[in-house]
Every structure is written in C-alpha cells, then in structure tokens.
Write a protein that holds these residues in place. Structure first.
Motif, PDB file in Angstrom:
ATOM      1  N   ILE A  34       0.859  -1.180   0.000  1.00 44.20           N
ATOM      2  CA  ILE A  34       0.000   0.000   0.000  1.00 44.20           C
ATOM      3  C   ILE A  34       0.902   1.239   0.000  1.00 44.20           C
ATOM      4  CG2 ILE A  34      -1.769   1.361   1.178  1.00 44.20           C
ATOM      5  CD1 ILE A  34      -2.785  -1.216   2.448  1.00 44.20           C
ATOM      6  N   ARG A  36       0.779   4.873   0.870  1.00 43.30           N
ATOM      7  CA  ARG A  36      -0.132   5.599   1.760  1.00 43.30           C
ATOM      8  C   ARG A  36       0.016   7.116   1.646  1.00 43.30           C
ATOM      9  NH1 ARG A  36      -4.290   2.614   3.973  1.00 43.30           N
ATOM     10  NH2 ARG A  36      -3.525   0.741   5.031  1.00 43.30           N
ATOM     11  N   ASP A  52      -4.601   6.543  -1.088  1.00 41.77           N
ATOM     12  CA  ASP A  52      -3.724   5.393  -1.071  1.00 41.77           C
ATOM     13  C   ASP A  52      -3.851   4.611  -2.381  1.00 41.77           C
ATOM     14  OD1 ASP A  52      -3.489   6.102   1.692  1.00 41.77           O
ATOM     15  OD2 ASP A  52      -5.286   4.893   2.107  1.00 41.77           O
ATOM     16  N   LYS A  65      -9.241   5.722  -0.418  1.00 39.40           N
ATOM     17  CA  LYS A  65      -9.066   5.456   1.002  1.00 39.40           C
ATOM     18  C   LYS A  65      -9.044   3.946   1.175  1.00 39.40           C
ATOM     19  CE  LYS A  65      -8.573   7.678   4.903  1.00 39.40           C
ATOM     20  NZ  LYS A  65      -7.466   8.631   5.088  1.00 39.40           N
ATOM     21  N   GLU A  73       4.340  -1.254   3.388  1.00 35.61           N
ATOM     22  CA  GLU A  73       3.703   0.019   3.110  1.00 35.61           C
ATOM     23  C   GLU A  73       4.769   1.068   2.797  1.00 35.61           C
ATOM     24  OE1 GLU A  73       0.840   1.433   5.855  1.00 35.61           O
ATOM     25  OE2 GLU A  73      -0.453  -0.349   5.692  1.00 35.61           O
ATOM     26  N   GLN A  75       5.142   5.219   2.726  1.00 40.80           N
ATOM     27  CA  GLN A  75       4.533   6.494   3.080  1.00 40.80           C
ATOM     28  C   GLN A  75       4.847   7.524   1.999  1.00 40.80           C
ATOM     29  OE1 GLN A  75       2.390   7.031   5.553  1.00 40.80           O
ATOM     30  NE2 GLN A  75       2.588   4.853   6.120  1.00 40.80           N
TER      31      GLN A  75
END
Length: 565
Positions: A34, A36, A52, A65, A73, A75
């Motif tokens: 993901i 994010r 995301d 979302k 993940e 960021q």
C-alpha cells in the motif's frame, strides 16, 4: 459423568482454536503493498486526490481510502503518486541488452520504453545480423534473435527493469528485402515487405515507424509507406514518423504524414515535432493548423517531443543521401574519392532540395561531436565541428567527411537547431506526448566512453521541473496525463497508463518540489533527481532513489498480437 466433564473443556478448546484461526485470517495482509497518503495523479488529467494505492501481485486493486493491511507500506505524504511514464521515442534497443537496469529513465519515472524509430531490432536476415555486429561501437553484444517478437521476448527472458514495446521499422523491412540501395521495390518485393509487417504486427508491434531523413529510409516513396502502413492498420496499429523534413520542407512533410494516415486508415504520430533551423522557426502555427484540420476531419494525428533546443543524430544528416546509398561502408568508400568529396562539400553549403541539411540548419559552431568508436578520436568528444576543423586546419565540410572515414561510423553529433519559444508552445499542445529520443543507460562503464545528449538523462524530469513547476506552462495533472494515459491510448495499450483497479501496477512516486534534470551538454552523464520510488508490474525497481536491481519488465504488445495473420 466423567466423560461429560472431559467433553466440555475439549469443546471450549476447539472453539478457542477456531476463534484464533479466524482472527489470524482476519489479520492476514489484504495486499502486497500500500502506498499511503500520497497526492494521486491518476493519469486522467483531473485534479489529484490525497489517498492510497493498493497493489497485489502485479495489479492495482484499490485507489483512494484503502483499509486493510499489506505486507509492506510506503509512506507518500507530500509526494505525487502517478502511473509510470511512457517514453514514446526510446533508443534503448541496445543499451538494455548491455545494462538491463534502464537507470537513466527509471530514475525519471519511466516504466515503458517504446522503440522502433525507422529501424527496429527485427526482422533481421543473416546478412543484416552480420552487418549490425560489424558496425557496433562501444556497446557490443551478440544478436541472438531474428524477428521483432524474438527480440522482445529475448529482453523479457533475460530480465529488464522497464517494460518494452516497439514499432516495426519501415527501413528495417526495406533493407530486409531491398538492401540499402536507392531502389524501388517490385510488386513481388513489396508483397514480401507487407508480409513482414503483418508478421511483426502478429508478434506485437505497435505499428510501422519510419525515419525519412536518413538513408536508406529516405529512399521510400509515399506509396511504399502507405502500402506498409495499410497492413499495420488492418491489425489495429498506427504510423509514426520522423518526417521527411523538419526544416525547409516541414509543411510538405506534415502533408505527407497526414496523407499516409488518410490513405492507409491508420492513426499517425509525428516523432519529436520541431522547426529546425532559424529560418523555419515561424512555421509552428501553420503546422498546428494542418494537424488541427486533419483531426477535425476525423483523423487521429498526434505528436511527441523532447524538451530541448538541440537534436542529436549523426554526420549522415549533414551530407546528401545519394552519397550514402548502399550503406555505411559504401558511403565511406565514396568519401575517399576527391571528385565525390568536392561535390558533397558543395552540397553541404546549400539547402538540400531532396534531403534534410542539418549542417546548414545548425552551422559548424553549433554541432557538438558526441560519439566516436575510434579510440584515437574520442578526445574530440564534446568539441564542436568548427573547433575540430580549426585544429586540423581544414574546412568544416572536409573535416566532417574525414571524421566519418576515420571513425568508420556516422559519428554521433548534437545539432542546435530549435527555438526555446517553440519548445514552450509545443509543450502546451493538448495532443503532445513526450519521448527522449535517447538510450536508457547508466552513468558508468562503457556508456562513459562517449558523450550523450542531456535528453538521455533528463527529458521527463526537465518537463516536470522546469516547464511544469517553475514556468507553469501546464498543470501537473495535465503533464501526467500526457506522460501516461495519452500515449497509452494512442498506442492502443490496455490496462496500463492509469492508476485504476485492475491495471498493471506501474507506479512512480516523486517530489514535485524537487524533481529536476541535472544533465548538461558539457557534463551529460548525470542522473535526474526527485523521483523516489518506481514500481514496475508491482515490483520495486527504485526505492528511496536507489535501484533495487530488480528486472520485472515485460514485453508490451500491440493490438495485432497473435491475431494478425
């Protein structure tokens, strides 16, 4: 009674075990990755959203979302998240064999290299293979394929970091059947050429690509190009061309491209649109008018460009094409004859009536010598033709001919030809996409033996940094659209070029405030900055600005693949 007491704890233990298993299942990662909290530019040209992007295997499965968990993940708060960029004119044909990492393009967010400007890596006859190996310069490699489909599969099997696609070269097909002479095909030869195009389309070619200022591609007449392109059109392909002129006969060349599109039924694109030579800088409005008129009439005519005022090619573009008939070796032999040299020198000083004279368009002081294969000549790399002529005490025309003979090559050359004002205007055209017209290489090893045009390292970062962020010529969402969805649509590529569920996970994460080109004409071997992460088919190729070494790229094939017989 005893049996009953024993049964109750067993039931409780079983129920507890089932609840624990259910909990483990519920907590299992929903996705592989993901990204994010990034600012998502999905390729549509619409304003971005903050959200995301979820990836599983090689596909995007959710955008927006995203709830749930992932194995890893990333960021991306404050970063732009976009589809991987498409290089509409790549010359990574050889560089990806030598170094599959595609460093200079991956570090700009490119995830698809589209090749085949006039010359493609198939179909090749045994004689063509031998000739290509003989002509290799700094980059040397065996030729282990024959057809265009074989070549694409060869790259995919060996491993390559970017996805790859290709047009079939009109000149390649011509040489396969006619050699490198200035001859017209017989009906039987033309039929065989058409069959080669059909074969390439069945193997996944995007269409027919031509390059009409260079011999032997320049020897093809309009009817021949219509015949070849008609075969591509039947298979859902397009025509894309380095037109017969980008200078004195620019408007006539645009007319020819539009005619080929109309008669063949294929959409058409102009490679690296430009107005070459100061006397031609004022022709942009007339060219745009012609394209808009054709589009209004129902033809899909599009263009691409690189974001610099200099082009790069060879000294063959400084000499008439008649002297090049028969190929490189025949050209070199002719240049050893005094009478031929005198005629060539005289024609270099005049506008070309039937060839594109870039020597006259740029001038010897605006021609940087960038690529030699002869070790003795490599110290001249980076000097202008005028400087070398002065060093040798000869005219620039004589010097150019001497260099071709001494190097045994066309000699890589940068020509300063275009107007910065036109570059800015072209970037704002809504049907304009982008291509580097360069290799995708590394700033190391054999690549350092020659110079390079900065577009090799900076074309896409220059667009996003200088022209989008700094000069605000177009919005970032529009730039992303024209780097992704627009070229994917023009090429007929499905499930790439956008951030949508079900699409392949080609994704770039970059910092709009920092993305910039660093390569210069004086010091070209410098990577661009500002692109942090790049994923190709769901695999991280660039992480935190460093190449992972991964080679998940695939062959991306056109609409005729396995259905065009």
């Amino acid at each position: 009674m005893t049996s009953s007491r024993r049964f109750v704890p067993s039931v409780l233990l079983l129920a507890s075990s089932m609840l624990l298993s259910a909990s483990v299942v519920a907590q299992a990662p929903s996705y592989d990755l993901i990204i994010r909290g990034g600012t998502i530019y999905d390729g549509s040209g619409q304003p971005p959203i903050v959200g995301d992007v979820a990836i599983k295997d090689d596909r995007i499965v959710a955008v927006g979302k995203v709830a749930g968990t992932a194995k890893s993940e990333v960021q991306a708060r404050g970063m732009a998240v976009a589809p991987g960029f498409i290089n509409m004119l790549s010359w990574a044909t050889e560089s990806l064999i030598v170094d599959p990492r595609s460093q200079s393009d991956i570090r700009q967010g490119v995830t698809l290299e589209v090749m085949g400007e006039g010359w493609s890596m198939g179909p090749l006859s045994p004689a063509m293979k031998a000739q290509e190996i003989e002509r290799q310069g700094d980059l040397k490699f065996p030729i282990e394929w024959t057809s265009l489909g074989d070549y694409l599969g060869y790259l995919e099997k060996r491993g390559v970091s970017t996805n790859v696609a290709s047009f079939v070269g009109a000149a390649t097909v011509r040489v396969h059947e006619l050699g490198e002479g200035d001859v017209d095909p017989t009906p039987a030869q033309l039929d065989r050429m058409r069959a080669l195009v059909r074969q390439a389309m069945n193997e996944g070619a995007m269409g027919v690509g031509s390059s009409l200022i260079y011999a032997p591609g320049s020897y093809a007449e309009t009817d021949e190009l219509v015949a070849l392109t008609s075969e591509a059109a039947k298979c859902g392909g397009m025509y894309i061309s380095h037109m017969r002129s980008e200078g004195d006969r620019l408007e006539e060349a645009v007319d020819e491209l539009i005619e080929i599109s109309r008669r063949s039924g294929a959409p058409a694109e102009i490679y690296h649109l430009k107005m070459a030579g100061r006397s031609n800088w004022g022709k942009l409005d007339a060219v745009v008018k012609k394209i808009e008129a054709a589009r209004a009439a129902g033809q899909r005519i599009t263009t691409d460009m690189y974001t610099y005022t200099a082009g790069a090619t060879g000294l063959d573009a400084a000499m008439p094409t008649w002297v090049q008939a028969g190929g490189l070796e025949a050209w070199i032999e002719r240049l050893k004859d005094p009478a031929t040299r005198a005629r060539v020198a005289a024609e270099m000083q005049q506008p070309g009536s039937d060839w594109e004279n870039l020597y006259l368009g740029a001038g010897a002081d605006k021609m940087i010598l960038s690529g030699f294969k002869n070790e003795k000549l490599k110290p001249l790399t980076g000097k202008t033709l005028a400087e070398v002529a002065a060093m040798r005490g000869k005219s620039p025309e004589e010097t150019a001919m001497d260099l071709v003979v001494e190097d045994g090559s066309r000699v890589g050359t940068v020509y300063f030809l275009m107007s910065e004002d036109n570059v800015r205007k072209q970037i704002q055209l809504p049907w304009m996409s982008f291509g580097s017209d360069g290799a995708s290489q590394a700033a190391e090893g054999d690549f350092l033996k020659s110079g390079a045009h900065p577009r090799t390292y900076g074309n896409f970062a220059r667009l996003l940094g200088r022209y989008v962020r700094d000069e605000k010529l177009i919005s970032l969402e529009q730039a992303v659209y024209r780097l992704t969805t627009l070229p994917a649509t023009n090429l007929g590529i499905k499930e790439r070029g956008a951030l949508k569920p079900g699409y392949y996970a080609d994704v770039v994460v970059f910092d709009p405030a920092k993305v910039a080109d660093r390569s210069t004409f004086e010091d070209p071997h410098q990577y661009s900055v500002g692109v942090r992460d790049v994923f190709v088919n769901g695999v991280a190729v660039l992480r935190n600005g460093e190449h992972s070494g991964a080679t998940p790229g695939r062959a991306v094939r056109g609409a005729g693949w396995n259905r065009c017989r």
